[in-house]
Design a protein around this motif. Sequence first.
Motif, short mmCIF file in Angstrom:
data_model
loop_
_atom_site.label_atom_id
_atom_site.label_comp_id
_atom_site.label_asym_id
_atom_site.label_seq_id
_atom_site.Cartn_x
_atom_site.Cartn_y
_atom_site.Cartn_z
N GLN A 90 49.91 1.81 58.78
CA GLN A 90 49.39 0.66 58.03
C GLN A 90 50.38 0.14 57.01
O GLN A 90 51.23 0.86 56.50
CB GLN A 90 48.07 1.04 57.35
CG GLN A 90 46.91 1.18 58.31
CD GLN A 90 45.60 1.43 57.62
OE1 GLN A 90 45.53 2.15 56.63
NE2 GLN A 90 44.53 0.85 58.14
N ASP A 154 47.27 -4.01 54.74
CA ASP A 154 46.09 -3.24 55.16
C ASP A 154 45.52 -2.42 54.02
O ASP A 154 44.32 -2.14 53.97
CB ASP A 154 46.47 -2.29 56.30
CG ASP A 154 47.08 -3.02 57.48
OD1 ASP A 154 46.40 -3.92 58.01
OD2 ASP A 154 48.22 -2.70 57.86
N ARG A 155 46.37 -1.97 53.11
CA ARG A 155 45.96 -1.17 51.97
C ARG A 155 46.73 -1.64 50.73
O ARG A 155 47.92 -1.95 50.81
CB ARG A 155 46.24 0.33 52.20
CG ARG A 155 45.42 0.95 53.33
CD ARG A 155 43.97 1.07 52.94
NE ARG A 155 43.18 1.79 53.91
CZ ARG A 155 42.50 1.22 54.92
NH1 ARG A 155 42.58 -0.10 55.09
NH2 ARG A 155 41.77 1.96 55.73
#
Length: 225
Positions: A90, A154-155
């Motif tokens: 990610q 994504d994060r």
Amino acid sequence: MTSADPISRPDDAGSAVENAAFVLALRERGVRDRGVLRAMELVPRERFAPAAHRDLARRDLALPLPCGATMTAPTTVAAMLVALDLAQGQRVLEIGTGSGYATALLLQLGAGAVTSLELYAGLAAAARERLGPAAGLRILRADGLARLAEGAFDRILVNGSVPGLSDGLVAALAPGGRLVAGLAGTENRGIGRLVMVERRDDGLAESLGVALRLVPLQAGRGAAA
């Protein structure tokens, strides 16, 4: 990042005993996630700690850094990483590089790419030197609280407390993404709450977690130090 990487701990008997004690102490303080514990076992916090406080690196203490920054206590870092729930490959945005310790943990946990923004040039340069040319890593001198590119990550991990989550930070979450930060308390005692925001198909979902002790993040562009 694997155990063969330069910042991973040496594989010797003495180090193994110290690592086991460090992980056991984290478990006793409530950290149960095996992936996070393994990453914290492999990444040597002492290598990222300021020299004057290196002997305290394996204790559950926040340590002072230059420019008024702080190296967050291990259990607080662990709580945020567990909430982040990072999956292999990610894309991660980190706000507040600091010493680079949390950055190294993100790589060890399998982040495919990490963009880490640090307000102070001196801290950013020192973190680059410690981490070296890790694949997928960018450490930039920038104001992480400014508006960012939309839908890119994504994060998102915010290494500090903020009075609220800006539209710019939330907009940087990709669909299905998750943001973890410290939400500042109403009293100025350095204690707030973990906050998590997820971008779902039906909109944003926000939830509060455990109490955290984190330093407030500063906005603006920091000078070299």
